[in-house]
Design a protein around this motif. Sequence first.
Motif, PDB file in Angstrom:
ATOM      1  N   TYR A   1       0.823  -1.210   0.000  1.00 16.90           N
ATOM      2  CA  TYR A   1       0.000   0.000   0.000  1.00 16.90           C
ATOM      3  C   TYR A   1       0.857   1.260   0.000  1.00 16.90           C
ATOM      4  O   TYR A   1       0.442   2.292  -0.539  1.00 16.90           O
ATOM      5  CB  TYR A   1      -0.959  -0.005   1.188  1.00 16.90           C
ATOM      6  CG  TYR A   1      -2.155  -0.883   0.933  1.00 16.90           C
ATOM      7  CD1 TYR A   1      -3.185  -0.460   0.110  1.00 16.90           C
ATOM      8  CD2 TYR A   1      -2.247  -2.160   1.477  1.00 16.90           C
ATOM      9  CE1 TYR A   1      -4.281  -1.261  -0.155  1.00 16.90           C
ATOM     10  CE2 TYR A   1      -3.331  -2.974   1.227  1.00 16.90           C
ATOM     11  CZ  TYR A   1      -4.348  -2.526   0.407  1.00 16.90           C
ATOM     12  OH  TYR A   1      -5.415  -3.328   0.137  1.00 16.90           O
TER      13      TYR A   1
ATOM     14  N   TYR B   1      -8.929   2.389   0.005  1.00 17.36           N
ATOM     15  CA  TYR B   1      -8.448   1.049   0.335  1.00 17.36           C
ATOM     16  C   TYR B   1      -9.478   0.327   1.207  1.00 17.36           C
ATOM     17  O   TYR B   1     -10.126   0.925   2.072  1.00 17.36           O
ATOM     18  CB  TYR B   1      -7.111   1.132   1.066  1.00 17.36           C
ATOM     19  CG  TYR B   1      -6.018   1.823   0.281  1.00 17.36           C
ATOM     20  CD1 TYR B   1      -6.072   1.920  -1.104  1.00 17.36           C
ATOM     21  CD2 TYR B   1      -4.927   2.405   0.930  1.00 17.36           C
ATOM     22  CE1 TYR B   1      -5.076   2.548  -1.826  1.00 17.36           C
ATOM     23  CE2 TYR B   1      -3.919   3.042   0.217  1.00 17.36           C
ATOM     24  CZ  TYR B   1      -3.993   3.115  -1.154  1.00 17.36           C
ATOM     25  OH  TYR B   1      -3.005   3.749  -1.870  1.00 17.36           O
TER      26      TYR B   1
ATOM     27  N   MET C   1      -4.153  -7.006   1.091  1.00 21.85           N
ATOM     28  CA  MET C   1      -4.033  -7.274  -0.343  1.00 21.85           C
ATOM     29  C   MET C   1      -5.004  -8.390  -0.766  1.00 21.85           C
ATOM     30  O   MET C   1      -5.382  -9.260   0.022  1.00 21.85           O
ATOM     31  CB  MET C   1      -2.599  -7.675  -0.676  1.00 21.85           C
ATOM     32  CG  MET C   1      -1.552  -6.654  -0.262  1.00 21.85           C
ATOM     33  SD  MET C   1      -1.465  -5.199  -1.339  1.00 21.85           S
ATOM     34  CE  MET C   1      -0.245  -5.756  -2.530  1.00 21.85           C
TER      35      MET C   1
ATOM     36  N   PRO D   1      -3.324  -4.228  -4.242  1.00 18.06           N
ATOM     37  CA  PRO D   1      -4.152  -3.499  -3.288  1.00 18.06           C
ATOM     38  C   PRO D   1      -5.640  -3.747  -3.527  1.00 18.06           C
ATOM     39  O   PRO D   1      -6.090  -3.872  -4.668  1.00 18.06           O
ATOM     40  CB  PRO D   1      -3.799  -2.031  -3.551  1.00 18.06           C
ATOM     41  CG  PRO D   1      -2.447  -2.073  -4.181  1.00 18.06           C
ATOM     42  CD  PRO D   1      -2.431  -3.327  -5.000  1.00 18.06           C
TER      43      PRO D   1
ATOM     44  N   THR E   1      -6.546   1.379   7.221  1.00 17.65           N
ATOM     45  CA  THR E   1      -5.942   0.281   6.455  1.00 17.65           C
ATOM     46  C   THR E   1      -4.764  -0.316   7.201  1.00 17.65           C
ATOM     47  O   THR E   1      -4.624  -1.547   7.284  1.00 17.65           O
ATOM     48  CB  THR E   1      -5.497   0.779   5.065  1.00 17.65           C
ATOM     49  OG1 THR E   1      -6.623   1.309   4.370  1.00 17.65           O
ATOM     50  CG2 THR E   1      -4.897  -0.361   4.252  1.00 17.65           C
TER      51      THR E   1
END
Length: 339
Positions: free
Chosen positions: A118, A150, A154, A239, A277
Motif C-alpha cells: 500500500y 483502500y 491485499m 491493493p 488500512t
Amino acid sequence: MKRRTFLKYAVSVPAASLAGTVGGKAVSLDEDVKFGFSSPANLDNNGVYVWLHACAEVLESQGFGVRMYPNSSLGGEMERLYQTQLGLMEMTVTSGDSIGRWSPMTYAGARPFLIKTYEHMDRLLTQTPYLDIISAELAPYGLKIIDFIYTGSMVGLFTRGKAVRRLEDLRKLRLRVLSAADMDLLRAWNVRGVQVAWEEVAQALQTGMVDAYLNPPNIAPMFGHGAVLDYFTDLRMGPAFRLLLASTKWLTRLTRTEYSAFEKAATAGRKANRLWTRKVIKRDRERLEQSGIQWISLTDDERAEWIDACAKIPPNRWEIPAKTALYNKWVAETAETSS
C-alpha cells in the motif's frame, strides 16, 4: 451554502423520495451531498465507510448537508454511476471495471501483482499524474476521480470446500467473476467462472453456483460469508480498493470557498482511510480465522506460478499501449528501493 444538519447514520430510501425535514422545516435533499456505495455503513470493518464518514464530518462542519446510501440502496454500480454523471448524486463508489471503457489509464492499472504494498500504491497516486490523467479521461462523461479508497489487506482467494495452493486446485472449482477483465483472468488461469453480481454472491455460494471469489480477507466476515467459506489463500495480488467518483456537474457549481472545503474534507477522508488500512492489515488474519476460515500462506515458488500465469492475460480492447507503458513506468519509478 446553507447549513444542513448532517445525519450521523446512513439512510436507505428510493432516489425518488430524496426529501426530508431539518429542525421541523421541509428541505430538499437535492441540496445535500449524497454518497452512494455498495457496502455496509460500518466504521470498524469497512474502509469505504471510514473514508466517507471522515469526509462527511468535515463537510458538515463547513455547512454542507450529507446523506449516505449504503448497501446499493440507490441501485447497483451502473445505476449509481449514471446518477452521478447526471448530477443527481454527488459522489459514488465504484470499481475500475465500471469506468474502464472511458479511461484506458484505469485499465492500464488493472493487471494483478504489479503493486507490492500500500505504501507503493500511495506513492503512485501522489508522485505521478495517474489520478489527473484518469480524471481527464472521465471529464467528457461528467465524472472526476477523487481517490482510491483502500478496503483491506491485499487481494486473495476465498474458497469453499477445498484448500487452494496451486492453480490446478482452483481448476476444480467455479470462480465468481463479473467483468471483462475477470474473464481475461479466467482464460489466463484456465479456470471456470460464473458471472454473479456482488449482491447475489452469498446465495450463489450457498447453492453451490460458485465456490470461490477474489477479495481482501476482511470482506467475507463483513458480509457474513464465514458460514459458507472455508479457506483464504493469501495471493497478495495487489491493493484492494474502490474508486470514489464525483459529479463534475456538482463540482462546477461549488463556489471557490465551497470547493476548498470539499478538498479539506477529501483530505480528511483519505487520511482516515489510510490509518484504518494500517490497522486492519494487522488484524485481518485473526478475524478471518475467528470466523472459521483457514488462512493459507503460499511459498514464493507457489505464488510465482500465479504470477507467471497472469503474464498470459491479453491486452484488453480498452487498453492503449502507450498509456499502459506509461503506467508501468510509474510503477517502476515508485517501487520500493533496496537500502
